[in-house]
Design an enzyme around this catalytic site. Sequence first.
Site, PDB file in Angstrom:
ATOM      1  N   GLN A 125      16.796  13.899  76.888  1.00 17.48           N
ATOM      2  CA  GLN A 125      18.106  13.938  76.311  1.00 17.48           C
ATOM      3  C   GLN A 125      19.051  13.094  77.298  1.00 17.48           C
ATOM      4  O   GLN A 125      18.834  13.169  78.691  1.00 17.48           O
ATOM      5  CB  GLN A 125      19.003  15.457  76.536  1.00 17.48           C
ATOM      6  N   TYR A 155      31.047  15.800  77.732  1.00 20.55           N
ATOM      7  CA  TYR A 155      30.667  14.797  78.650  1.00 20.55           C
ATOM      8  C   TYR A 155      31.159  13.318  77.617  1.00 20.55           C
ATOM      9  O   TYR A 155      31.781  13.305  76.740  1.00 20.55           O
ATOM     10  CB  TYR A 155      29.441  14.599  78.691  1.00 20.55           C
ATOM     11  N   ARG A 196      18.172  29.355  77.263  1.00 19.88           N
ATOM     12  CA  ARG A 196      18.144  30.488  78.617  1.00 19.88           C
ATOM     13  C   ARG A 196      16.566  31.201  78.225  1.00 19.88           C
ATOM     14  O   ARG A 196      16.026  31.466  79.234  1.00 19.88           O
ATOM     15  CB  ARG A 196      19.104  31.476  78.658  1.00 19.88           C
ATOM     16  N   CYS A 204      15.610  37.674  77.899  1.00 17.78           N
ATOM     17  CA  CYS A 204      16.715  36.996  78.754  1.00 17.78           C
ATOM     18  C   CYS A 204      17.958  37.921  78.321  1.00 17.78           C
ATOM     19  O   CYS A 204      18.408  38.225  77.201  1.00 17.78           O
ATOM     20  CB  CYS A 204      17.052  35.391  78.241  1.00 17.78           C
ATOM     21  N   CYS A 239      22.443  36.458  81.785  1.00 14.40           N
ATOM     22  CA  CYS A 239      23.500  36.806  83.054  1.00 14.40           C
ATOM     23  C   CYS A 239      23.818  35.397  83.670  1.00 14.40           C
ATOM     24  O   CYS A 239      24.728  35.507  84.661  1.00 14.40           O
ATOM     25  CB  CYS A 239      22.437  37.773  83.894  1.00 14.40           C
ATOM     26  N   CYS A 272      20.305  31.924  86.466  1.00 14.92           N
ATOM     27  CA  CYS A 272      19.334  30.932  86.593  1.00 14.92           C
ATOM     28  C   CYS A 272      19.669  29.489  87.199  1.00 14.92           C
ATOM     29  O   CYS A 272      19.035  28.781  87.821  1.00 14.92           O
ATOM     30  CB  CYS A 272      18.761  30.538  85.255  1.00 14.92           C
TER      31      CYS A 272
END
Length: 378
Positions: A100, A172, A323, A345, A348, A351
Site C-alpha cells: 500500500q 491521508y 487486527r 482478537c 483492545c 498491538c
Amino acid sequence: MSLHFEKTSIKSLELSNRSVRSATWTGLGDEKGYVTDQAVSFYGELGSGEIGLIVTGYQYVMTNGIQLPYMIGNYEDGQIDGLSRLAEIVHNRGGRIIPQIVHAGARANVKLFREGDEVWGPSAIADPVTGKKPKEVSRSEIHQLLEAYAAAALRSKKAGFDGVQLHAAHGYGINQFLSPVWNKRSDSYGGSISNRYRFLAEVLEAVRAAVGEDFPVVIKLAAHDFVENGLVPEEAVQVSRRLADDGIDAIEVSAGSAASPKDLAPIRKVKKVPEDEGYFLEFASYVKESVEVPVIAVGGFRSLGTVQAALSDGKADYTAMSRPFIREPHLIKRWKNGDTSPALCISCGGCFETGLEGKGISCKIERQLKKKQEKKQR
Ligand SMILES: Cc1cc2nc3c(=O)[nH]c(=O)nc-3n(C[C@H](O)[C@H](O)[C@H](O)COP(=O)(O)O)c2cc1C
Ligand code: SF4
C-alpha cells in the site's frame, strides 16, 4: 466449496480465496524506512497463513509523507532490494502480496521529517489531528507527488509484488484532496467532487503509465469522513464510478480517520460477534451496487459466518481483516482446516504498543499469555 474459499482473480492475479489482509503498519522499517530482517520474518509468517491477498502496511512515497515511526518507505530505488525480500518470502510460502503506498499529506509526522522537509496539503488548513498547517501544494508540487506515486508503484513492480494499492482513506493525502474539509482550493483541484477527484485521477493515470495495463492497481477508499462537511458516501460512490472508468482493478471500502469521533473511526471496538462485525459493510455494498469492479469490505470482520454472509448476500467480493491477523496470522488456514470459531482478537488496541517502541507490532494478549505461561513453568 464455500464462496469464501473459492479461487478468484483480480485482473490476471489469481488468488486462492476471497480473504484479504488489510494494510497494517508493522513498525518494522529502519529509521530510513528500509525493510528489516524482522519485517521479512513477519511477512513470512503471514505468507504461510493461506490468506488470499496480503496488503503490506502503508509505505511512504516521499520523506515528507511519513506518518508513524518505523514505517517502511518506498521513496528511493535503494529500497527495492528490501521490498523484494517481502515479496519473495510471501511467494515462497504460496501467498500473494501487494504494497500500500501513501503520502500522509497534511497529516504527516514532522517529528520524523528529514532536513528541508515541509508539510504539504491540498490547502493551508491546520490538520485537526496534528494541529500543523500545511503548505498548499503548487502545481509543480502536485507534479512531484504524481511522480512519487508513479515511482513507488514502479519500484513495487520491480520488487516482484503482485500489484499495488493506493491509500485514499483514513484522512491521508489522497483522502484530503477528495474531502471538502481539507480541500478548499479554488483551482481545478478543488470545489466540485469532480474537481476534488482530479488529483486521484492523475495519481492513477501516472501509476498506470508507470506499471502498464496488466499490473493490478487497487485502492483503499474513504466512503465517509465522519466529520462535519466532510466527504459523504454519495460522493464516494461518484468517485468509485470514475475510478472504475479510469481503470482501477478493485476498491477496498473504509471510512473515517483519527479526526472522526472514536466510535466512527476506521479501527473500532468489536465487542459482540456478530452484532458489531462488518461496520463498513453497508458502504461496501453501496459501492458494489454502483460499479462492476471487485469490492473489498473491511472493518471488524471476526467470524467466518459474517464473512460468508457478506459474500453470499452480494455485498462484497472479498473481505479484509487487519487486527485478527496480528493475533492469528494463520486464521484463514485454521478456518479452512475446520476450526471455524471466530478470530481470537478482542480489538483492545494493544498491538500498537511494541510497534511504537520500535519492536514491531505484536498482540498484547498473546504477550500476556506467554508471560503467564513462562511464570508457571519457573
Ligand atoms: C496496527 C494497525 C496498523 C494499521 N495500519 C494501516 C495501514 O498501514 N494502512 C491502512 O489502510 N490501514 C491501516 N490500519 C487499519 C486496518 O487496515 C483496518 O482498516 C482496520 O483495522 C479495521 O479492520 P479490522 O477490524 O480487521 O482490524 C491499521 C490497523 C492497525 C490495528
Ligand atoms: S493486541 Fe488486542 S487488538 Fe491487537 S491483535 Fe491482540 S487482541 Fe487484537
